[in-house]
Design an enzyme around this catalytic site. Structure first.
Site, PDB file in Angstrom:
ATOM      1  N   HIS A  48     -17.046  23.824  20.984  1.00 57.70           N
ATOM      2  CA  HIS A  48     -16.090  24.549  21.410  1.00 57.70           C
ATOM      3  C   HIS A  48     -14.802  24.694  20.435  1.00 57.70           C
ATOM      4  O   HIS A  48     -14.475  23.718  19.619  1.00 57.70           O
ATOM      5  CB  HIS A  48     -15.525  23.762  22.669  1.00 57.70           C
ATOM      6  CG  HIS A  48     -14.643  24.618  23.521  1.00 57.70           C
ATOM      7  ND1 HIS A  48     -13.197  24.807  23.132  1.00 57.70           N
ATOM      8  CD2 HIS A  48     -14.651  24.984  24.700  1.00 57.70           C
ATOM      9  CE1 HIS A  48     -12.653  25.564  24.052  1.00 57.70           C
ATOM     10  NE2 HIS A  48     -13.429  25.946  25.151  1.00 57.70           N
TER      11      HIS A  48
ATOM     12  N   CYS B 219      -1.750   0.356  11.024  1.00 58.09           N
ATOM     13  CA  CYS B 219      -1.054   1.419  11.498  1.00 58.09           C
ATOM     14  C   CYS B 219      -1.340   1.976  12.959  1.00 58.09           C
ATOM     15  O   CYS B 219      -0.471   1.511  14.064  1.00 58.09           O
ATOM     16  CB  CYS B 219      -0.938   2.830  10.948  1.00 58.09           C
ATOM     17  SG  CYS B 219      -1.047   2.427   8.950  1.00 58.09           S
TER      18      CYS B 219
ATOM     19  N   THR C 204       7.424   1.924   9.041  1.00 56.58           N
ATOM     20  CA  THR C 204       7.428   2.457  10.646  1.00 56.58           C
ATOM     21  C   THR C 204       8.336   1.368  11.453  1.00 56.58           C
ATOM     22  O   THR C 204       7.980   0.132  11.534  1.00 56.58           O
ATOM     23  CB  THR C 204       6.003   2.417  10.999  1.00 56.58           C
ATOM     24  OG1 THR C 204       5.332   3.372  10.043  1.00 56.58           O
ATOM     25  CG2 THR C 204       5.934   3.223  12.444  1.00 56.58           C
TER      26      THR C 204
ATOM     27  N   LYS D 141       6.820   9.598  13.803  1.00 52.34           N
ATOM     28  CA  LYS D 141       5.763   9.047  12.978  1.00 52.34           C
ATOM     29  C   LYS D 141       5.057   8.088  14.221  1.00 52.34           C
ATOM     30  O   LYS D 141       3.695   8.214  14.031  1.00 52.34           O
ATOM     31  CB  LYS D 141       6.460   7.949  12.364  1.00 52.34           C
ATOM     32  CG  LYS D 141       5.658   6.704  11.809  1.00 52.34           C
ATOM     33  CD  LYS D 141       4.675   7.135  10.708  1.00 52.34           C
ATOM     34  CE  LYS D 141       3.542   6.140  10.302  1.00 52.34           C
ATOM     35  NZ  LYS D 141       2.933   6.276   9.238  1.00 52.34           N
TER      36      LYS D 141
ATOM     37  N   ARG E   1     -11.694  24.965  20.864  1.00 56.02           N
ATOM     38  CA  ARG E   1     -10.568  24.098  20.825  1.00 56.02           C
ATOM     39  C   ARG E   1     -10.773  22.689  21.358  1.00 56.02           C
ATOM     40  O   ARG E   1      -9.849  22.007  21.767  1.00 56.02           O
ATOM     41  CB  ARG E   1      -9.654  24.798  21.831  1.00 56.02           C
ATOM     42  CG  ARG E   1      -8.932  25.899  21.510  1.00 56.02           C
ATOM     43  CD  ARG E   1      -8.187  26.836  22.551  1.00 56.02           C
ATOM     44  NE  ARG E   1      -8.953  27.210  23.616  1.00 56.02           N
ATOM     45  CZ  ARG E   1     -10.077  28.331  23.492  1.00 56.02           C
ATOM     46  NH1 ARG E   1      -9.757  29.000  22.519  1.00 56.02           N
ATOM     47  NH2 ARG E   1     -10.562  28.581  24.499  1.00 56.02           N
TER      48      ARG E   1
ATOM     49  N   GLY F 181      -8.832  -0.494  13.689  1.00 53.15           N
ATOM     50  CA  GLY F 181      -8.007  -1.420  12.617  1.00 53.15           C
ATOM     51  C   GLY F 181      -7.042  -0.895  11.698  1.00 53.15           C
ATOM     52  O   GLY F 181      -6.770   0.192  12.200  1.00 53.15           O
TER      53      GLY F 181
ATOM     54  N   TYR G 221       0.798  -1.204   0.103  1.00 51.64           N
ATOM     55  CA  TYR G 221      -0.239   0.216  -0.065  1.00 51.64           C
ATOM     56  C   TYR G 221       0.941   1.308   0.099  1.00 51.64           C
ATOM     57  O   TYR G 221       0.264   2.448  -0.450  1.00 51.64           O
ATOM     58  CB  TYR G 221      -0.922  -0.053   1.137  1.00 51.64           C
ATOM     59  CG  TYR G 221      -1.954  -0.954   1.230  1.00 51.64           C
ATOM     60  CD1 TYR G 221      -3.102  -0.768   0.645  1.00 51.64           C
ATOM     61  CD2 TYR G 221      -1.887  -2.541   1.585  1.00 51.64           C
ATOM     62  CE1 TYR G 221      -4.128  -1.642   0.168  1.00 51.64           C
ATOM     63  CE2 TYR G 221      -2.811  -3.204   1.507  1.00 51.64           C
ATOM     64  CZ  TYR G 221      -4.025  -2.910   0.886  1.00 51.64           C
ATOM     65  OH  TYR G 221      -4.840  -4.020   0.798  1.00 51.64           O
ATOM     66  N   ILE G 222       2.040   1.166   0.428  1.00 57.19           N
ATOM     67  CA  ILE G 222       2.789   2.298   0.341  1.00 57.19           C
ATOM     68  C   ILE G 222       4.034   2.190  -0.620  1.00 57.19           C
ATOM     69  O   ILE G 222       4.317   3.267  -1.217  1.00 57.19           O
ATOM     70  CB  ILE G 222       3.592   2.281   1.858  1.00 57.19           C
ATOM     71  CG1 ILE G 222       2.619   2.760   2.762  1.00 57.19           C
ATOM     72  CG2 ILE G 222       4.737   3.671   1.960  1.00 57.19           C
ATOM     73  CD1 ILE G 222       1.698   4.020   2.614  1.00 57.19           C
TER      74      ILE G 222
END
Ligand code: SAJ
Length: 411
Positions: free
Chosen positions: A236, A252, A116, A198, A238, A249, A10-11
């Site tokens: 709100h 990552c 990663t 990361k 913030r 799922g 996928y990457i």
């Protein structure tokens, strides 16, 4: 430049094609011959918006192979799964990719790690393998990807990137290389900081999803609708609470926080957030049990195999955990996901998957599930559990369904 990308998932594949479309000659390497053969037959191994067009545009500069060749640049984009028993990163694929590069690397070449990894991996595992005899200067950087499945190509081009260089020269060279297709800002730092950044990013998301999930438990107990409450709290300026759901799922967010936790026992919120998010399928299992408790030989239908909406990716999907939990309670389970075309066990049609079912459980927030007409399916019992709060509940109610929404307490 001549670039060799190791790992065509996928990457790795979109990265290869982006470099190829920027005019580089790219050799994509994968140990899976199916993927290599498919690509060399001009077929893509998975779907991703924009990937077809990118492949078309770049295929003259791209070739797939199962062998690494000496190149000016090597990019490691292999999986780093979680060793489930040890709850630690499994770096076997990174190790063997590095070994393959070490066999062909010569002075002056560039190695980039996109996978990663836990902080320190570049220094302790990768660099010692590359800095072998006869090699005086190599350039190295960790350049973690940040793209989200479903929008990978857009995000690879437009997101800002972090480049963790072994030294200034490495960072500059790799920055120049990525500038060939990255339109976001590129920031340079050390390899160890880049590894940490990361993991922080995905941990931030995991912890915030855990908070939303915890709010959903509290709302159920306190007979509040968590979805309405979150919407109001987010007014709100913030506050930005994420969404509760059936579990986290993907390859990552459910994994990366553990790469920090394996390094220190100070990672307390991180570990607890993981526990909360991992417990969501069990919670959904309890809701299912409650719904079908009076049914003899119950059967349920899980809508959605993908780990999140509008993608065909099933990695770490909560659906499979919910299926196992329900089956262990003696409940038969049918699955339906029209996006996950490569999953052979799936029921072919919605009608087939819902026939004689006692409860429909929406697990994945696919847009197309919103269009299901409750009157078009013939369930044995009209029960619906919506774990994502995406369906038009009044429509289902009008069709006679009893509805339970995750995070909504009934008084
Ligand atoms: N989820 C919730 N509630 C939410 C948001 C997500 O329950 O409010 C669930 C989803 O349903 C899914 C899981 O979390 O099961 C993860 O989905 P996601 O869309 O948050 O993330 P991924 O895993 O598809 O991609 C993430 C992204 N990281 C961040 O947004 C910080 C992406 O940018 C990374 O590149 C990718 O991880 C990665 O490869 O690390």
């Amino acid at each position: 430049m001549k670039i060799c990308v190791l790992g065509l998932g996928y990457i790795g594949l979109p990265t290869s094609l982006l470099f190829a479309s920027a005019g580089n000659t790219v050799l994509g390497v994968d140990i899976n011959n199916n993927i290599v053969e498919k690509l060399n037959r001009n077929e893509l191994p998975f779907k991703e918006p924009g990937l077809d067009e990118l492949f078309e545009k770049s295929k003259n500069n791209f070739k797939a192979s199962n062998t690494v060749q000496s190149s000016e640049v090597y990019i490691i984009a292999v999986p780093t799964p979680l060793e489930s028993e040890m709850k630690m990163a499994n770096l076997d694929a990174v190790r063997s990719a590095t070994d393959a590069i070490a066999k062909v690397i010569i002075d002056g070449q560039i190695v980039i790690l996109e996978s990663t990894v836990p902080p320190g991996t570049s220094e302790h595992l990768i660099l010692p393998k590359l800095q072998k005899e006869g090699i005086n200067t190599i350039f190295f950087a960790h350049c973690p990807e940040r793209a989200i499945p479903g929008k990978t190509i857009h995000e690879m081009i437009h997101n800002d990137r972090i480049i963790g260089g072994l030294n200034k020269d490495s960072a500059e060279k790799v920055k120049n290389l990525y500038s060939s297709f990255v339109q976001g800002n590129i920031f340079t730092t050390s390899t160890r900081t880049a590894e940490f950044v990361k993991l922080m990013e995905n941990t931030f998301r995991d912890v915030n999803i855990a908070l939303a999930n915890e709010f959903s438990f509290l709302a159920e107990e306190l007979t509040i609708n968590v979805w309405e409450a979150i919407k109001l709290a987010n007014k709100h300026p913030r506050v930005n609470i994420l969404k509760p759901g059936p579990g986290v799922g993907g390859h990552c967010i459910a994994i990366d926080p553990m790469f920090l936790a394996e390094k220190s026992n100070k990672a307390r919120i991180i570990t607890l957030a993981r526990e909360i998010n991992s417990s969501m399928p069990v919670h959904v299992g309890k809701i299912i049990n409650e719904m079908v408790k009076d049914v003899k030989n119950p059967m349920i239908t899980l809508l959605g195999l993908a780990y999140k909406g509008n993608v065909d990716d099933i990695r770490e999907s909560p659906t499979f955990k919910i299926k196992r939990i329900a089956e262990n309670e003696g409940i038969s389970v049918k699955l339906y996901d029209p996006l996950v075309y490569h999953f052979t066990e799936k029921s072919s049609t919605l009608e087939e998957a819902t026939k004689n079912s006692d409860c429909l459980v929406l697990v994945t927030d696919h847009e197309l599930f919103k269009a299901i007409d409750p009157n078009s399916i013939s369930m044995r019992r009209k029960n619906l559990i919506d774990t994502r709060n995406i369906l038009n509940h009044s429509l289902w109610k009008d069709a006679g369904y009893q509805i339970k929404i995750l995070g909504v307490g009934c008084g």
